[in-house]
Every structure is written in structure tokens, then in C-alpha cells.
Scaffold this motif. Structure first.
Motif, PDB file in Angstrom:
ATOM      1  N   GLU A  37       0.808  -1.209   0.000  1.00  0.00           N
ATOM      2  CA  GLU A  37       0.000   0.000   0.000  1.00  0.00           C
ATOM      3  C   GLU A  37       0.842   1.261   0.000  1.00  0.00           C
ATOM      4  OE1 GLU A  37      -2.438  -0.219   3.454  1.00  0.00           O
ATOM      5  OE2 GLU A  37      -3.763  -1.720   2.597  1.00  0.00           O
ATOM      6  N   TYR A  38       0.127   2.362  -0.084  1.00  0.00           N
ATOM      7  CA  TYR A  38       0.723   3.679   0.074  1.00  0.00           C
ATOM      8  C   TYR A  38       1.085   3.853   1.548  1.00  0.00           C
ATOM      9  CZ  TYR A  38       1.350   8.658  -0.783  1.00  0.00           C
ATOM     10  OH  TYR A  38       1.890   9.902  -0.914  1.00  0.00           O
ATOM     11  N   PRO A  39       2.186   4.535   1.888  1.00  0.00           N
ATOM     12  CA  PRO A  39       2.567   4.645   3.302  1.00  0.00           C
ATOM     13  C   PRO A  39       1.545   5.411   4.138  1.00  0.00           C
ATOM     14  CG  PRO A  39       4.009   5.978   1.919  1.00  0.00           C
ATOM     15  CD  PRO A  39       3.133   5.200   1.006  1.00  0.00           C
ATOM     16  N   LEU A  40       1.336   4.927   5.369  1.00  0.00           N
ATOM     17  CA  LEU A  40       0.463   5.630   6.318  1.00  0.00           C
ATOM     18  C   LEU A  40       1.099   6.938   6.755  1.00  0.00           C
ATOM     19  CD1 LEU A  40      -0.590   2.706   8.688  1.00  0.00           C
ATOM     20  CD2 LEU A  40      -2.022   3.872   7.013  1.00  0.00           C
ATOM     21  N   TYR A  41       2.396   6.865   7.057  1.00  0.00           N
ATOM     22  CA  TYR A  41       3.152   8.032   7.509  1.00  0.00           C
ATOM     23  C   TYR A  41       4.523   8.026   6.861  1.00  0.00           C
ATOM     24  CZ  TYR A  41      -0.323   8.084  11.229  1.00  0.00           C
ATOM     25  OH  TYR A  41      -1.498   8.113  11.922  1.00  0.00           O
ATOM     26  N   ARG A  42       5.065   9.231   6.699  1.00  0.00           N
ATOM     27  CA  ARG A  42       6.449   9.400   6.262  1.00  0.00           C
ATOM     28  C   ARG A  42       7.144  10.289   7.277  1.00  0.00           C
ATOM     29  NH1 ARG A  42       4.156  11.456   1.492  1.00  0.00           N
ATOM     30  NH2 ARG A  42       5.467  13.275   1.763  1.00  0.00           N
ATOM     31  N   ILE A  43       8.265   9.807   7.780  1.00  0.00           N
ATOM     32  CA  ILE A  43       9.093  10.607   8.683  1.00  0.00           C
ATOM     33  C   ILE A  43      10.267  11.079   7.835  1.00  0.00           C
ATOM     34  CG2 ILE A  43      10.459  10.601  10.791  1.00  0.00           C
ATOM     35  CD1 ILE A  43       8.647   8.155  11.634  1.00  0.00           C
ATOM     36  N   GLU A  44      10.369  12.386   7.630  1.00  0.00           N
ATOM     37  CA  GLU A  44      11.358  12.933   6.706  1.00  0.00           C
ATOM     38  C   GLU A  44      12.394  13.783   7.434  1.00  0.00           C
ATOM     39  OE1 GLU A  44       9.529  15.035   3.493  1.00  0.00           O
ATOM     40  OE2 GLU A  44       8.525  13.242   2.734  1.00  0.00           O
ATOM     41  N   LYS A  45      13.604  13.708   6.913  1.00  0.00           N
ATOM     42  CA  LYS A  45      14.701  14.567   7.371  1.00  0.00           C
ATOM     43  C   LYS A  45      15.172  15.348   6.160  1.00  0.00           C
ATOM     44  CE  LYS A  45      19.421  14.349   9.139  1.00  0.00           C
ATOM     45  NZ  LYS A  45      20.499  13.441   9.546  1.00  0.00           N
ATOM     46  N   ALA A  48      10.071  16.114   9.879  1.00  0.00           N
ATOM     47  CA  ALA A  48       8.631  16.258   9.690  1.00  0.00           C
ATOM     48  C   ALA A  48       7.978  14.893   9.659  1.00  0.00           C
ATOM     49  CB  ALA A  48       8.334  17.010   8.395  1.00  0.00           C
ATOM     50  N   VAL A  49       6.747  14.835  10.150  1.00  0.00           N
ATOM     51  CA  VAL A  49       5.906  13.652  10.010  1.00  0.00           C
ATOM     52  C   VAL A  49       4.777  14.044   9.070  1.00  0.00           C
ATOM     53  CG1 VAL A  49       4.366  12.032  11.168  1.00  0.00           C
ATOM     54  CG2 VAL A  49       6.469  12.760  12.282  1.00  0.00           C
ATOM     55  N   ILE A  50       4.630  13.271   8.003  1.00  0.00           N
ATOM     56  CA  ILE A  50       3.654  13.572   6.958  1.00  0.00           C
ATOM     57  C   ILE A  50       2.662  12.415   6.888  1.00  0.00           C
ATOM     58  CG2 ILE A  50       3.351  14.042   4.501  1.00  0.00           C
ATOM     59  CD1 ILE A  50       6.258  15.137   4.588  1.00  0.00           C
ATOM     60  N   GLY A  51       1.374  12.736   6.877  1.00  0.00           N
ATOM     61  CA  GLY A  51       0.323  11.725   6.816  1.00  0.00           C
ATOM     62  C   GLY A  51       0.143  11.167   5.420  1.00  0.00           C
ATOM     63  N   ALA A  52      -0.758  10.191   5.306  1.00  0.00           N
ATOM     64  CA  ALA A  52      -1.007   9.529   4.028  1.00  0.00           C
ATOM     65  C   ALA A  52      -1.583  10.488   2.988  1.00  0.00           C
ATOM     66  CB  ALA A  52      -1.949   8.347   4.224  1.00  0.00           C
ATOM     67  N   ASP A  53      -2.285  11.511   3.445  1.00  0.00           N
ATOM     68  CA  ASP A  53      -2.887  12.469   2.525  1.00  0.00           C
ATOM     69  C   ASP A  53      -1.938  13.603   2.140  1.00  0.00           C
ATOM     70  OD1 ASP A  53      -2.804  13.608   4.987  1.00  0.00           O
ATOM     71  OD2 ASP A  53      -4.895  14.265   5.025  1.00  0.00           O
ATOM     72  N   GLY A  54      -0.719  13.587   2.657  1.00  0.00           N
ATOM     73  CA  GLY A  54       0.274  14.594   2.296  1.00  0.00           C
ATOM     74  C   GLY A  54       0.351  15.775   3.249  1.00  0.00           C
TER      75      GLY A  54
END
Length: 132
Positions: free
Chosen positions: A82-90, A102-108
Motif C-alpha cells: 500500500e501507500y505509506p500511512l506516515y512518512r518521517i522525513e529529514k 517532519a511527520v507527513i500523513g497519508a494524505d500529504g
């Protein structure tokens, strides 16, 4: 006869007869293709601690780590296809402004952003609510 190219009268090996110079490939690659952005060990430990807790609760099942030229991304999945639930970005380019993490949700949507990873990861802390 040998497999080596003919070298002109200059035996130093730094220039050929056309005036071209020899370039160290490591230096060339670093200037041409900079190293990707990565998570440091302590950052990855904090992320994996949250990941382990969520796996234990049955909320997350899989993850992926991407090291790109401009940012590092830890993606979390409920199911692996699936598409990721969350993305933790540096993103170090944003460190001086909004914060590198940043923590980004599935909807961006950006759920939380900041300068310190542990503060940003608090978005996953659950608070107990009183049910009447």
C-alpha cells in the motif's frame, strides 16, 4: 606490445600529450554526485523505537527507508503493498527555517515539523480520553 596506452615523453602521468589532466575519481564523484542524506544512528533508534511500539499494537506492519539527494525518508505501511500511512522525513535544507524533521500523513499533510526528532515523534504518543 602491451595493453597500456602509449604515454608521451612526460613520464609524470598527470598530463597526456593533449594537455588533459588526470582526475581522482573519488573527488570527481563527490563533487558531481554528493552523498545522499541519511538518518544518524540516534535518529534511527528513536524512529525504530516508535515503529516497534506500533507494530506491537498491531497498527503498523512494514517500513521502507529511502536515502535521497535532498532528504531521508522513513515510510510506514499497514500492508506492504500500500501507500505509506506516515512518512518521517529529514530535510537538512529546512533546518534553519521550520526544522529538518517532519511527520507527513497519508494524505500529504504535515502533521508535525520541528528541529528535534524526538519532539516531532511525539505526534504518535497517544493520550487517554475519558469516556462517559
Amino acid at each position: 606490445m602491451s595493453d597500456q596506452p602509449d604515454i608521451g615523453s612526460d613520464n609524470s602521468g598527470s598530463h597526456d600529450h593533449n594537455g588533459a589532466s588526470v582526475v581522482d575519481m573519488r573527488e570527481y564523484r563527490q563533487t558531481r554526485d554528493p552523498l545522499p542524506i541519511t538518518f544518524h544512528r540516534r535518529e534511527l533508534d528513536a524512529i525504530l523505537w516508535i515503529y516497534g511500539r506500533m507494530v506491537g499494537e498491531g497498527l503498523w506492519r512494514d517500513y521502507a527507508i529511502d536515502h535521497l539527494k535532498d532528504k531521508a525518508v522513513f515510510s510506514v505501511f499497514k500492508r506492504s503493498g500500500e501507500y505509506p500511512l506516515y512518512r518521517i522525513e529529514k530535510n537538512p535544507k529546512l533546518a534553519a527555517r521550520q526544522g529538518a524533521f517532519a511527520v507527513i500523513g497519508a494524505d500529504g499533510r504535515v502533521l508535525k515539523r520541528g528541529h528535534e526528532l524526538k519532539q516531532v515523534l511525539k505526534v504518535f504518543d497517544r493520550t487517554l480520553k475519558l469516556v462517559e
